[in-house]
Each structure stands twice: as C-alpha cells, then as structure tokens.
Design an enzyme around this catalytic site. Structure first.
Site, short mmCIF file in Angstrom:
data_model
loop_
_atom_site.label_atom_id
_atom_site.label_comp_id
_atom_site.label_asym_id
_atom_site.label_seq_id
_atom_site.Cartn_x
_atom_site.Cartn_y
_atom_site.Cartn_z
N HIS A 189 0.74 -1.44 0.14
CA HIS A 189 -0.07 0.13 -0.11
C HIS A 189 0.97 1.35 0.02
O HIS A 189 0.43 2.25 -0.71
CB HIS A 189 -0.84 0.08 1.24
N ASP A 196 -7.38 -2.62 -1.22
CA ASP A 196 -8.25 -3.52 -0.43
C ASP A 196 -9.73 -3.43 -1.04
O ASP A 196 -10.23 -2.12 -1.22
CB ASP A 196 -8.39 -3.05 1.01
N TYR A 224 -7.59 -15.46 5.91
CA TYR A 224 -6.23 -15.00 6.52
C TYR A 224 -6.34 -13.72 7.55
O TYR A 224 -7.21 -13.11 7.32
CB TYR A 224 -5.53 -14.49 5.00
N HIS A 227 -8.35 -10.38 7.35
CA HIS A 227 -8.77 -10.23 5.99
C HIS A 227 -9.99 -10.84 5.89
O HIS A 227 -10.41 -11.33 4.78
CB HIS A 227 -7.63 -10.63 4.99
N ASP A 229 -12.99 -9.08 6.14
CA ASP A 229 -13.85 -8.22 5.70
C ASP A 229 -13.52 -7.45 4.51
O ASP A 229 -14.19 -6.36 4.02
CB ASP A 229 -14.31 -7.11 6.93
N HIS A 230 -12.28 -7.82 3.84
CA HIS A 230 -12.11 -7.30 2.49
C HIS A 230 -11.19 -8.21 2.00
O HIS A 230 -10.51 -9.19 2.61
CB HIS A 230 -11.61 -5.98 2.65
N HIS A 232 -7.36 -8.18 -0.01
CA HIS A 232 -6.21 -7.24 -0.35
C HIS A 232 -5.52 -8.00 -1.61
O HIS A 232 -5.31 -9.21 -1.89
CB HIS A 232 -5.24 -7.26 0.75
ZN LIG Z 1 -4.26 -4.32 2.06
#
Ligand SMILES: [Zn+2]
Length: 259
Positions: A189, A196, A224, A227, A229-230, A232
């Site tokens: 990022h 994301d 993972y 992660h 809720d989104h 990456h």
């Molecule tokens: Zn991310």
C-alpha cells in the site's frame, strides 16, 4: 467517451443547419481518441517502445492464472497472451495484435486522466483521508503511476467478475497512515501497489479467486488474519525494490486460495 458524445451531439446539431455550417463542423479535426494516450501504429509480438509499454500497463490485468505481464516495453509472448485475453473479454477478434479495434476499446475504457473507466485517483489516493501521493517510500509521481497500473488490473478484475462494482476501501497509504491502520512495515500500500476490496454484489471469496487471473501476485482474503472483511490485492512481483516481497503470495484459506 464523453468527447465522442459531444462530437455526436455536434454532428447531429450540424445536420439541422445549412450546408456551409455542416462543412465547417465536418472539416474540424477528428476527435482525439482521448486525452491520455494515443497509439499510432499496430503493435504485435516483436515490437518494442513506449507505445508497447503503455499497452502493457492496460492489459496487465489479463495475465492469466498466476501470471504477470512485465511492463518492459518489449512485446513478447506474455503480452500477446494478455492482448488475446483482453480481446476475448470484450468480444473482439482474439488475434493478439493490438490494432484499431483493440485501441478503440482501450480508449472507451480510458478516462482523459489515464485512469480506467470504473476507478479514479480519488479512490486510490491517501487512505487516511488526506489525499495525494506523497509521504511514501518513493516519489509521489512514481506512486501515482503505480496506482494507475493497479487500477487497470482492477478494471480487468471487475470485468472478470461480470462488470459488478468493486469498492476500494484502501489504496495508497503514506507512512503515517500505514502505521495508523496497522499495516505491515513493507506494505505494498505504501507504493500505490495494492488495493483492499469489497463488493456489494460479489462475495469476498469470488473476488479472491478471480484475482488470481488478473495479474495480482499478492492476494489475501477470508481466513487469512485480518482479512475477513475485505480482499487485499497487490502486484508485489512487479515491485522490485524489495526482493523479499518479489514473489507470489496468496492466502485466502476459506476460499481455497493458496500459493
Ligand atoms: Zn491491504
């Protein structure tokens, strides 16, 4: 696309006018394809140059399962395969040659600021709300250019998911923002090289699984840590500044995604 609409409107208007006015409008220069980049020759395997590089940026999301398209300005087999997949995805003749049809489709997908149709700089810039591209480990110019490459892959992923909207909940983060949100110290990022994602119409697992086909070498999703809720996605393999992250890393155990 907006320019084409304007041009069509002008032509329609001109048709309602006397002959002299029509001649004036028709003689005007053809609408520039778009305000970002215009290709001037057909491109195919063996060609090289900045025009190839510009093409590679825009088809890198069609790299195929586990693949990447190196943005090196040399039109090789990876680029041919990506152009073919791009053509198939948009209903064009799939010959791996980037000519008028392919460029026309790319112009349709491209905004004048070089971002693809469904993603914008505002969605990808500084994730903690300040906006802009500075404050990361590389220059703002490089960060922004990397974010454009990320967006073209997202455009391909979106197409691959059936043209359903994807929300970017975090894109580029400057160093302070990255610390604030508890991002990894070498997070992609920081380079504009990650996004994301969530979606109102596709599950996180659908996103994570589809991402494997669209040039992403870092994918983390449900199952993972951190992660659920989104999803990456990043392009760590193209980010050669840090060789420790220069390899494919996929983990979304709840979705059967691993590598
Ligand atoms: Zn991310």
């Amino acid at each position: 696309m907006r320019q084409n609409t304007v041009k069509r409107a002008l032509v329609a208007f001109a048709l309602a006018l006397p002959g002299a006015a029509i001649a004036t409008v028709v003689a005007a220069p053809a609408a520039h394809a778009d305000g970002c980049y215009t290709w001037k020759r057909d491109l195919y395997q063996g060609r090289s140059g900045d025009d190839v590089r510009q093409l590679q940026i825009r088809v890198a999301g069609w790299a195929g399962r586990g693949g990447i398209v190196r943005i090196d300005g040399d039109f090789g087999p990876e680029t041919t395969a990506a152009v073919k997949r791009f053509q198939t995805a948009y209903g064009l003749r799939s010959d791996g040659v980037a000519g008028r049809q392919t460029f026309t489709k790319l112009y349709q997908l491209q905004d004048n600021d070089c971002t693809p149709a469904h993603f914008s700089y505002r969605e990808l810039d500084d994730g903690c709300g300040e906006g802009g591209w500075s404050g990361g480990p590389v220059s703002a110019t490089d960060t922004k250019a990397t974010a454009v490459r990320t967006m073209w892959k997202l455009e391909a992923l979106r197409r691959g998911l059936g043209d359903k909207p994807l929300n970017v909940t975090s894109g580029f983060r400057d160093s302070n923002c990255n610390k604030q949100v508890g991002g990894a110290s070498d997070s992609q990022h920081l380079y504009g090289n990650a996004a994301d994602l969530t979606s109102g119409s596709r599950s996180l697992c659908e996103i994570a699984r589809a991402s494997r086909d669209h040039g992403f070498s870092g994918i983390y999703g449900p199952g993972y840590a951190g992660h659920d809720d989104h999803v990456h996605v990043d392009s760590r393999r193209e980010n050669n500044r840090d060789t420790s992250t220069n390899r494919t890393s996929w983990a979304a155990p709840d979705c059967g995604v691993s590598r």
